[in-house]
Design a protein around this motif. Sequence first.
Motif, PDB file in Angstrom:
ATOM      1  N   GLU A  74     -10.714  11.859 -25.388  1.00 15.92           N
ATOM      2  CA  GLU A  74     -11.425  10.694 -25.884  1.00 15.92           C
ATOM      3  C   GLU A  74     -12.921  10.764 -25.974  1.00 15.92           C
ATOM      4  N   GLU A  75     -13.368  11.012 -25.089  1.00 18.61           N
ATOM      5  CA  GLU A  75     -14.583  10.830 -24.297  1.00 18.61           C
ATOM      6  C   GLU A  75     -15.007  12.078 -25.200  1.00 18.61           C
TER       7      GLU A  75
ATOM      8  N   LYS B 277     -15.065  12.240 -28.887  1.00 18.62           N
ATOM      9  CA  LYS B 277     -15.641  10.640 -29.923  1.00 18.62           C
ATOM     10  C   LYS B 277     -17.085  10.976 -30.046  1.00 18.62           C
TER      11      LYS B 277
ATOM     12  N   PRO C 231     -18.120  11.863 -35.085  1.00 19.88           N
ATOM     13  CA  PRO C 231     -16.881  11.157 -35.894  1.00 19.88           C
ATOM     14  C   PRO C 231     -15.681  11.250 -37.458  1.00 19.88           C
TER      15      PRO C 231
ATOM     16  N   LYS D 294     -10.834  12.290 -36.235  1.00 21.17           N
ATOM     17  CA  LYS D 294      -9.667  10.771 -35.411  1.00 21.17           C
ATOM     18  C   LYS D 294      -8.282  10.787 -35.128  1.00 21.17           C
TER      19      LYS D 294
END
Length: 321
Positions: A181-182, A185, A188, A191
């Motif tokens: 996720e780091e 993110k 955008p 997802k």
Amino acid sequence: MKLNRRTLNIALASATLSSLLPATALAQKKPVLGFAQVGAESEWRTANTESIKSAAAEAGIELKFSDAQQKQENQIKAIRSYIAQKVDVIAFSPVVESGWDTVLLEAKAAKIPVVLTDRSVNTKDDSLYVTFMGSDFVEEGRKAGRWLVEKEKGNPGPINIVELQGTVGSAPAIDRKKGFEEIIKADPKFKIIRSQTGDFTRAKGKEVMEAFLKAEGKKINVLFAHNDDMAIGAIQAIEEAGMKPAQDIIIISIDAVKGAFEAMMAGKLNVSVECSPLLGPQLMAAVADIKAGKPLPKRILTKEGIFPMEVAKAEFPNRKY
């Protein structure tokens, strides 16, 4: 006179032998290691167990081994048993991160050093263990994320990701998610639309992927699996749904076991990030150093790579697990 001399010689020989015996016995006494394993939930874990058992035999270390069947209470019971048996060193790969302080305090009170392998614990008192050896799970997640970002850099998106997490509360599940996720993110277009545990098993990976496909269908662009076994289970679900794994859905997983290489060579898995299970020799070296009174670093890292589908065939003969 002869009888007396013979009696004297026997007595002297007996006295010499008895004085030597304790030293010989002491010299021959093997270090005793109590190892509490998570279980046998995956191809990776099986290789990890084999590495520990074979390395102990080679190093001349007596191994007391237990399989917790993925239950923390079983590991705690095993560790307490090792404390009662007064082993020289206790090592274990914790099922989950939290809830270890009480039993580790018991080991500390018994003056038995503890080594964490593969997974760490969540404690404010790091004097409860000597060292933690194994992979950087956060970095493994980052590697998976970087590979995906690079692969999709020309794609405007959106890129919908489903995630098969490892065992809830376990260090690899928490950290691999965090690292992945780091990285994603920052853009955008990436997802995560569904995320659920598959408990690191092939059967559960298939079951959860089936649910993802029923809920999201062709909206799914990417699967990120926290280990190869769940990815392999998910591949079966994708095929049964009439889709092509690694084409209709990009598949990223972690461990780089032989099963993953076979899936990559069959064109069904895109990439696997390495997490080496071969910690046995490292662990036995640590046990020897502890027995010799040598200091150990608090963190011992394992060196690992990343293997995309394109290199799988060339790399496969080199795999030991």
